[in-house]
Motif scaffolding. Sequence first.
Motif, PDB file in Angstrom:
ATOM      1  N   TYR A 171       0.799  -1.231   0.000  1.00  0.00           N
ATOM      2  CA  TYR A 171       0.000   0.000   0.000  1.00  0.00           C
ATOM      3  C   TYR A 171       0.832   1.283   0.000  1.00  0.00           C
ATOM      4  CZ  TYR A 171      -3.629  -3.324   1.270  1.00  0.00           C
ATOM      5  OH  TYR A 171      -4.464  -4.406   1.286  1.00  0.00           O
ATOM      6  N   GLU A 172       2.123   1.146  -0.191  1.00  0.00           N
ATOM      7  CA  GLU A 172       2.983   2.334  -0.228  1.00  0.00           C
ATOM      8  C   GLU A 172       3.490   2.598  -1.621  1.00  0.00           C
ATOM      9  OE1 GLU A 172       6.173   1.983   2.491  1.00  0.00           O
ATOM     10  OE2 GLU A 172       4.882   2.215   4.254  1.00  0.00           O
ATOM     11  N   THR A 173       3.460   1.584  -2.455  1.00  0.00           N
ATOM     12  CA  THR A 173       4.010   1.734  -3.800  1.00  0.00           C
ATOM     13  C   THR A 173       3.011   1.241  -4.834  1.00  0.00           C
ATOM     14  OG1 THR A 173       5.043  -0.441  -3.616  1.00  0.00           O
ATOM     15  CG2 THR A 173       6.419   1.445  -3.070  1.00  0.00           C
ATOM     16  N   TYR A 174       3.250   1.641  -6.056  1.00  0.00           N
ATOM     17  CA  TYR A 174       2.463   1.110  -7.165  1.00  0.00           C
ATOM     18  C   TYR A 174       3.362   1.087  -8.379  1.00  0.00           C
ATOM     19  CZ  TYR A 174       1.877   5.659  -9.468  1.00  0.00           C
ATOM     20  OH  TYR A 174       2.104   6.840 -10.123  1.00  0.00           O
ATOM     21  N   MET A 175       2.953   0.343  -9.404  1.00  0.00           N
ATOM     22  CA  MET A 175       3.750   0.364 -10.630  1.00  0.00           C
ATOM     23  C   MET A 175       2.919   0.829 -11.797  1.00  0.00           C
ATOM     24  SD  MET A 175       4.224  -3.543 -11.804  1.00  0.00           S
ATOM     25  CE  MET A 175       2.949  -4.753 -11.708  1.00  0.00           C
ATOM     26  N   SER A 176       3.605   1.362 -12.791  1.00  0.00           N
ATOM     27  CA  SER A 176       2.953   1.766 -14.035  1.00  0.00           C
ATOM     28  C   SER A 176       3.755   1.146 -15.172  1.00  0.00           C
ATOM     29  CB  SER A 176       2.927   3.296 -14.140  1.00  0.00           C
ATOM     30  OG  SER A 176       4.229   3.822 -13.985  1.00  0.00           O
ATOM     31  N   ALA A 177       3.043   0.520 -16.113  1.00  0.00           N
ATOM     32  CA  ALA A 177       3.718  -0.160 -17.218  1.00  0.00           C
ATOM     33  C   ALA A 177       3.347   0.493 -18.532  1.00  0.00           C
ATOM     34  CB  ALA A 177       3.314  -1.632 -17.251  1.00  0.00           C
ATOM     35  N   ASP A 178       4.355   0.744 -19.376  1.00  0.00           N
ATOM     36  CA  ASP A 178       4.055   1.173 -20.741  1.00  0.00           C
ATOM     37  C   ASP A 178       4.517   0.080 -21.704  1.00  0.00           C
ATOM     38  OD1 ASP A 178       6.769   1.531 -21.406  1.00  0.00           O
ATOM     39  OD2 ASP A 178       6.763   3.658 -20.916  1.00  0.00           O
ATOM     40  N   ASP A 179       4.552   0.387 -23.005  1.00  0.00           N
ATOM     41  CA  ASP A 179       4.854  -0.630 -24.004  1.00  0.00           C
ATOM     42  C   ASP A 179       6.216  -1.294 -23.784  1.00  0.00           C
ATOM     43  OD1 ASP A 179       2.498  -0.249 -25.527  1.00  0.00           O
ATOM     44  OD2 ASP A 179       3.343   1.605 -26.317  1.00  0.00           O
ATOM     45  N   LEU A 180       7.169  -0.557 -23.225  1.00  0.00           N
ATOM     46  CA  LEU A 180       8.512  -1.107 -23.125  1.00  0.00           C
ATOM     47  C   LEU A 180       9.119  -1.081 -21.722  1.00  0.00           C
ATOM     48  CD1 LEU A 180      10.060   0.350 -26.419  1.00  0.00           C
ATOM     49  CD2 LEU A 180       9.118  -1.913 -26.037  1.00  0.00           C
ATOM     50  N   ARG A 181       8.481  -0.356 -20.802  1.00  0.00           N
ATOM     51  CA  ARG A 181       9.101  -0.235 -19.483  1.00  0.00           C
ATOM     52  C   ARG A 181       8.066  -0.311 -18.363  1.00  0.00           C
ATOM     53  NH1 ARG A 181      11.832   4.406 -22.123  1.00  0.00           N
ATOM     54  NH2 ARG A 181      13.888   3.667 -22.795  1.00  0.00           N
ATOM     55  N   ILE A 182       8.560  -0.721 -17.177  1.00  0.00           N
ATOM     56  CA  ILE A 182       7.704  -0.700 -15.994  1.00  0.00           C
ATOM     57  C   ILE A 182       8.414   0.115 -14.914  1.00  0.00           C
ATOM     58  CG2 ILE A 182       6.529  -2.082 -14.240  1.00  0.00           C
ATOM     59  CD1 ILE A 182       6.462  -4.401 -16.180  1.00  0.00           C
ATOM     60  N   ASN A 183       7.682   1.039 -14.310  1.00  0.00           N
ATOM     61  CA  ASN A 183       8.248   1.892 -13.267  1.00  0.00           C
ATOM     62  C   ASN A 183       7.577   1.629 -11.931  1.00  0.00           C
ATOM     63  OD1 ASN A 183       9.937   3.195 -15.102  1.00  0.00           O
ATOM     64  ND2 ASN A 183       8.374   4.725 -15.608  1.00  0.00           N
ATOM     65  N   LEU A 184       8.354   1.757 -10.878  1.00  0.00           N
ATOM     66  CA  LEU A 184       7.843   1.580  -9.522  1.00  0.00           C
ATOM     67  C   LEU A 184       7.853   2.927  -8.819  1.00  0.00           C
ATOM     68  CD1 LEU A 184       7.053  -0.524  -7.287  1.00  0.00           C
ATOM     69  CD2 LEU A 184       9.462  -0.544  -6.645  1.00  0.00           C
ATOM     70  N   TRP A 185       6.708   3.298  -8.227  1.00  0.00           N
ATOM     71  CA  TRP A 185       6.555   4.595  -7.587  1.00  0.00           C
ATOM     72  C   TRP A 185       6.226   4.444  -6.109  1.00  0.00           C
ATOM     73  CZ3 TRP A 185       6.544   9.078 -10.776  1.00  0.00           C
ATOM     74  CH2 TRP A 185       6.382   8.856 -12.151  1.00  0.00           C
ATOM     75  N   ASN A 186       6.612   5.428  -5.331  1.00  0.00           N
ATOM     76  CA  ASN A 186       6.095   5.568  -3.980  1.00  0.00           C
ATOM     77  C   ASN A 186       4.978   6.613  -4.054  1.00  0.00           C
ATOM     78  OD1 ASN A 186       5.807   6.779  -1.247  1.00  0.00           O
ATOM     79  ND2 ASN A 186       7.375   5.276  -0.761  1.00  0.00           N
ATOM     80  N   PHE A 187       3.882   6.365  -3.337  1.00  0.00           N
ATOM     81  CA  PHE A 187       2.748   7.288  -3.422  1.00  0.00           C
ATOM     82  C   PHE A 187       3.099   8.708  -2.989  1.00  0.00           C
ATOM     83  CE2 PHE A 187       0.062   3.410  -3.345  1.00  0.00           C
ATOM     84  CZ  PHE A 187      -0.666   3.691  -4.481  1.00  0.00           C
ATOM     85  N   GLU A 188       4.114   8.823  -2.124  1.00  0.00           N
ATOM     86  CA  GLU A 188       4.453  10.145  -1.598  1.00  0.00           C
ATOM     87  C   GLU A 188       5.432  10.906  -2.484  1.00  0.00           C
ATOM     88  OE1 GLU A 188       2.864  11.347   0.954  1.00  0.00           O
ATOM     89  OE2 GLU A 188       1.786   9.440   1.104  1.00  0.00           O
ATOM     90  N   ILE A 189       6.040  10.210  -3.432  1.00  0.00           N
ATOM     91  CA  ILE A 189       7.103  10.842  -4.215  1.00  0.00           C
ATOM     92  C   ILE A 189       6.705  10.918  -5.684  1.00  0.00           C
ATOM     93  CG2 ILE A 189       9.532  10.674  -4.921  1.00  0.00           C
ATOM     94  CD1 ILE A 189       9.841   8.971  -2.259  1.00  0.00           C
ATOM     95  N   THR A 190       6.588  12.125  -6.173  1.00  0.00           N
ATOM     96  CA  THR A 190       6.107  12.275  -7.547  1.00  0.00           C
ATOM     97  C   THR A 190       7.229  12.591  -8.525  1.00  0.00           C
ATOM     98  OG1 THR A 190       5.680  14.612  -7.160  1.00  0.00           O
ATOM     99  CG2 THR A 190       3.836  13.093  -6.843  1.00  0.00           C
ATOM    100  N   ASN A 191       8.376  13.025  -8.013  1.00  0.00           N
ATOM    101  CA  ASN A 191       9.408  13.469  -8.953  1.00  0.00           C
ATOM    102  C   ASN A 191      10.418  12.395  -9.317  1.00  0.00           C
ATOM    103  OD1 ASN A 191      10.678  13.334  -6.560  1.00  0.00           O
ATOM    104  ND2 ASN A 191      11.453  15.437  -6.540  1.00  0.00           N
ATOM    105  N   GLN A 192      10.274  11.198  -8.774  1.00  0.00           N
ATOM    106  CA  GLN A 192      11.136  10.116  -9.238  1.00  0.00           C
ATOM    107  C   GLN A 192      10.462   8.760  -9.092  1.00  0.00           C
ATOM    108  OE1 GLN A 192      14.645   9.266  -6.894  1.00  0.00           O
ATOM    109  NE2 GLN A 192      13.886  10.510  -5.205  1.00  0.00           N
ATOM    110  N   SER A 193      10.877   7.854  -9.975  1.00  0.00           N
ATOM    111  CA  SER A 193      10.378   6.483  -9.892  1.00  0.00           C
ATOM    112  C   SER A 193      11.517   5.555 -10.265  1.00  0.00           C
ATOM    113  CB  SER A 193       9.203   6.284 -10.844  1.00  0.00           C
ATOM    114  OG  SER A 193       9.634   6.424 -12.176  1.00  0.00           O
TER     115      SER A 193
END
Lengths: 446, 261
Positions: free
Chosen positions: A188-210
């Motif tokens: 519940y602290e992180t989520y991922m976003s996937a596009d055609d070629l890459r997957i990124n891992l994010w922290n909900f509190e941090i918007t400027n880096q993944s």
Amino acid sequence: MKCFSRYLPYLFRPPSTILSSSCHTEADIISTVEFNHTGELLATGDKGGRVVIFQREQESKNQPHRRGEYNVYSTFQSHEPEFDYLKSLEIEEKINKIRWLPQQNAAYFLLSTNDKTVKLWKVSERDKRPEGYNLKDEDGRLRDPSTITTLRVPVLRPMDLMVEATPRRVFANAHTYHINSISVNSDYETYMSADDLRINLWNFEITNQSFNIVDIKPANMEELTEVITAAEFHPHHCNTFVYSSSKGTIRLCDMRASALCDRHSKFFEEPEDPSNRSFFSEIISSISDVKFSHSGRFIMTRDYLTVKVWDLNMENRPIETYQVHDYLRSKLCSLYENDCIFDKFECVWNGSDSVIMTGSYNNFFRMFDRNTKRDVTLEASRENSKPRAILKPRKVCVGGKRRKDEISVDSLDFSKKILHTAWHPSENIIAVAATNNLYIFQDKVN
Amino acid sequence: MGEDEGLHQTQLLDTMFVRGLKRKCIDGEEDIEGTLAGFKAIPSYNLQRQSLLDMSLVKLQLCHMLVEPNLYRSVLIANTVRQIQEEMTQDGTWQMINAQNSGPSSLDRLVSTDILCRSSKEQAEEKFIQGYNGFSKDFEDTQTQEGEEILRPPLQAPRNLPTNMWEMESPPENRGNFHKSLDQIFETLETKTPDSVEDLFSEVDSSYYNLDTVLTGMMGSTKMGHCDVLETFPQAAANPNSNCKSDLNELDHFVEILVES
């Protein structure tokens, strides 16, 4: 509640009128549907960048037949059309996916994404407002200090219920390609976003880096033969996720193994059946959606003609394969011509992982009971969706004589496709998006 | 009603096949197959494969015109083209077409075949089969090349041909219209330089729609040539606009963007 398999899946009925916009424009086309974790709320996203949230009505004793109908709770504009000046490119506002966060207080949180930007929205209720400030009047204007002669204690006064949606975080500029999936991690602290070629891992509190956790982009783009089509976290193990590819394979990755999960831990692939080989083999084996079962034991994948269930412990073939619309196998050439073959159908589990549901053409959708092996084709249409009428199974006739009530393959309407569906997390309530209409069906009460 | 239509289409398909069989290049293919491989010696298979290849190349070229094409779709189409090319190389059809290409009798060759063979043959042009090998270049960051890419060789190829596939496959009422608009596009694309992008697209603008409608029309009819005889597709044929709606919109957007900038 009665055992569902006895009913399955013949007794769905629409609990209320069909929820739809009266005038149908391109922007009204529903592009995603998602129940929250309790099933109390249902969110839809559309091509116009709007999110509409429906809330289930409390049961009322006076109107027992109106059990738990869903009504509009909140509507907001999640994404606006944008313009990328560097690439000279218009970014569509279409909502590709919505994912709810588990509820932790009175407010609800959801993630919504278009092709490039993920946003975290807070949806909260307000039914009181503060009144009687000393320095401000009721409209919020500052009062002239000279007129203030007495001090008063501000009070909260009741007012009409208001539902507010506020953007809390904007996760932008991390995707070069089109985002196809977002998935909230079980920590519940992180989520991922996937596009055609890459997957990124994010922290909900941090918007400027993944963190980039998967990157399949070849150094030379001319060697590109495969894209990521969907990705999802394991429902319980926060270190595990899967992603599917356009070559019909599924990779399971363990984030404990390394920071960059380019090497998978498990690789699920079914050997190709040589008797069915054609030029379209690869295209129809491309996976359009991947979903973990609620238990976390199985994964379900949807390709163009089938739904497959895989056991996490067996990589060489699926344990179950269900034909969604095998009658289209002889029409692949035409479906390639009109681009329908690239449609990305999604698939969902019911609350107990015993039934799976996925969409088809002609506003048909399919359900498969994994225990009884029974399956059914149902239709989402205004005509047969009179309140409390029971949905009749439909049948597509393949060659030969067409019986009454059957529809011939040649008269299927390929512009009416059901790509997005959702199943209530614990009850037999389903939401089916058919172009600009949202149909909600529920299991018959007694 | 639907069945009647289906029956009608099947008849049409039959005649299309007969017509297709008269094509000169098929004879050539048969010869090659007889001597070289011998498998898949059904002429209709070769015809289908060729038409599929042509269709895929048209799709790729349309992808190619977009600033940010749908990668999922274009990768799958490009793989299909590769697969066909591989198979054609194996059974010798590819070399045959290459050989034919150098000869004077190029009357029956298809547009896209020419695109493929020209670029694969002429080493001087490093851009091998721009139609699909080069498409990926644009995806990442080469904005400035974008305009050039579109204008390069593959699109010029058809100009050298006295006849093209559209005439072979389309019913007469479609033929002239399509030929004209296609030509118009190729002409426009080839004569313009990147620095006059506005001009380029102000001209293409109207013909885009032409191309689109004609393409769908063309597809409606070419499918008779290469799809399974049993296949009928009244819905798709009856309502081509809805099928190509997204494409049209993308193109529409693209044109708008370029005009704005």
